[in-house]
Design an enzyme around this catalytic site. Structure first.
Site, PDB file in Angstrom:
ATOM      1  CG  ASP A   1      -5.739  -6.648  -2.968  1.00 19.95           C
ATOM      2  OD1 ASP A   1      -5.277  -6.323  -1.864  1.00 19.95           O
ATOM      3  OD2 ASP A   1      -6.896  -6.782  -3.131  1.00 19.95           O
TER       4      ASP A   1
ATOM      5  CG  ASP B   1      -1.292   1.841  -3.705  1.00 20.47           C
ATOM      6  OD1 ASP B   1      -1.363   2.064  -2.684  1.00 20.47           O
ATOM      7  OD2 ASP B   1      -2.401   1.834  -4.113  1.00 20.47           O
TER       8      ASP B   1
ATOM      9  CB  CYS C   1      -1.117  -0.056   1.262  1.00 21.46           C
ATOM     10  SG  CYS C   1      -1.947  -1.560   1.436  1.00 21.46           S
TER      11      CYS C   1
ATOM     12  CB  ALA D   1       0.066   5.048  -3.819  1.00 23.53           C
ATOM     13  N   PRO D   2       1.018   7.403  -1.569  1.00 19.40           N
ATOM     14  CG  PRO D   2       1.426   9.638  -1.087  1.00 19.40           C
ATOM     15  CD  PRO D   2       0.814   8.497  -0.443  1.00 19.40           C
ATOM     16  N   GLY D   3       4.080   7.246  -1.693  1.00 14.00           N
ATOM     17  CA  GLY D   3       5.345   7.201  -1.632  1.00 14.00           C
ATOM     18  C   GLY D   3       6.265   7.461  -0.741  1.00 14.00           C
ATOM     19  N   GLY D   4       5.661   8.422   0.200  1.00 13.72           N
ATOM     20  CA  GLY D   4       6.634   9.099   1.186  1.00 13.72           C
ATOM     21  C   GLY D   4       7.407   7.812   2.148  1.00 13.72           C
TER      22      GLY D   4
ATOM     23  CB  CYS E   1      -3.328   7.718   9.189  1.00 21.15           C
ATOM     24  SG  CYS E   1      -4.199   7.441   7.787  1.00 21.15           S
TER      25      CYS E   1
END
Length: 424
Positions: A298, A272, A250, A252-255, A370
């Site tokens: 997935d 992702d 999972c 994205a967005p790649g931080g 989160c």
């Protein structure tokens, strides 16, 4: 002012109908590409502010109305107007005048008189309305009743702070790329261009006031990234070492992908489920000058993308309610439903159980969300450990609470972490 009210009304109405704020904003930008950056900024400010204070605004509007407003766009316009009158420095006469003009082109176009009367009545009674509304839970906390009740139960001594922080503007935190410099050196560069900031640890820097990334020295050269301090714990917890095979599920967005690669030279696979979002991971890594293998896939169905070679480390940053970042996405408060947690919990369980066999003996897995809801966090981690006798729960690093639950503060958003090692 007219364009701000017109588009803010359209966006708020779309969110009230179930669309995410991100999607509603994107639709407006596509529909009117001629909007200037300043106009877009003004529209966003009103939308974000109105959604943060929606409980208070709704409570006051309901007091002012003698009967319900069934046109969603007309109600949204009234909420936008009340927000501007109560929370911005816009001239009251201008707010009312332009709102009436927008009403002529909203819904059936029959709401001009109502808008004029309600907004003028609000101006006359503002102090009384605000005071009375803040006596209610919905008006005071600007969260749904079920959310307030859940926070009271989960955090008996901290629930007020949690709700208050979720209504604030989020902090802007940077992550210094330690491959290219130090925190102290970058703080000196920020000071040289007039940006006030302070270090939170050896790579995290908190800005006193947010700025555009174009103002950050070396941003486009990959010397620094924007990442919440709470999110920066994920990569650190994995304790990656050079040469390790690592999975960022999972991604994205790649931080977090970029952060892992800043810490060590890795054989890293980032996946992702949304292939289009993987382009953001690619863009992020190119900016940082780093490389990973990127695939759409997935996390709950490894047979589609896994080559059979075990991983030394796995970051399971799973889909969740995102309730810990509600101040960055205030629409979450009004789009989430209590039953959503059943769906998220099922997805999280499926992903954990699917990823665990991919971890090599002695390897480590970080479970991250989160969210601030225990059903997605402590309950999920405990249930996982009970299902997998070979999963050893490890203590977390310094700076994290023992239970892994970070609650929102002025320095970071809300996150949860659990660290597991696979017994040999």
């Amino acid at each position: 002012m007219y364009a701000t009210q017109k588009y803010a009304t359209r966006i708020l109405s779309a969110v009230m109908a179930g669309k995410t704020l991100t999607d509603a904003l994107a639709e407006v930008w596509r529909a009117d590409p001629e909007l200037k950056p300043q106009q877009r900024g003004a529209i966003q400010d009103v939308c974000y502010g109105a959604l943060r204070q929606l409980g208070l605004l709704n409570t006051m509007l309901d007091t002012l109305l003698s009967k319900p407003v069934h046109e969603t766009e007309l109600r949204a316009l009234l909420l936008v107007g009340i927000y501007q009158l109560n929370f911005t420095r816009a001239a009251p006469y201008t707010v009312v005048d332009h709102a009436v003009k927008v009403a002529a082109h909203t819904g059936t176009g029959q709401g001009k008189g109502l808008v004029n009367a309600i907004l003028r009545n609000f101006l006359r009674r503002r102090d009384e309305l605000v005071k009375d509304a803040r006596r209610t839970d919905a008006g005071h906390w600007s969260h749904p009743d079920w959310w307030i009740a859940a926070m009271r139960k989960a955090y008996p001594s901290a629930w007020r702070s949690v709700l208050e922080q979720s209504n604030q503007h989020p902090p802007m935190t940077l992550r210094v790329n330690r491959r290219q410099g130090t925190t102290d050196a970058y703080l000196a560069e920020l000071a040289a261009v007039g940006i006030d900031a302070r270090a939170l640890d050896d790579t995290a820097i908190l800005l006193t006031h947010p700025v555009g990334v174009d103002k950050l020295p070396g941003f486009f050269d990959g010397r620094v990234s924007v990442q919440d301090w709470g999110a920066q714990h994920a990569a650190r917890l994995l304790d990656v070492q050079a040469g390790m095979r690592v999975l960022d599920a999972c991604a994205a967005p790649g931080g977090k992908t970029g952060h892992l690669l800043e810490l060590a030279d890795l054989d890293l696979l980032a996946i992702d489920v949304d292939g289009q979002r993987m382009t953001r991971v690619d863009d992020n890594l190119k900016r940082l000058g780093l490389k990973a293998t990127l695939r759409a896939g997935d996390a709950a169905v490894p047979k589609i993308w896994w080559d059979g070679r075990p991983f030394d480390r796995i970051l399971a940053d799973v889909p969740c309610s995102a309730t810990g970042v509600a101040r960055r996405h205030p629409d979450i408060k009004w789009l989430r439903r209590y039953n959503d947690f059943v769906t998220f919990s099922q997805q999280q369980r499926q992903m954990l159980d699917a990823l665990w066999p991919l971890l090599a003996p002695g390897g480590k897995l970080v479970y991250a969300t989160c969210s601030i809801f225990p059903a997605e966090n402590s309950a999920q981690a405990e249930a996982f450990a009970a299902r997998h006798p070979d999963a050893e729960r490890l203590p977390l690093s310094e700076g994290l609470p023992p239970d892994g639950q970070l609650l929102p503060t002025p320095e970071h958003d809300g996150f949860y972490y659990a660290l597991f090692r696979k017994r040999p």
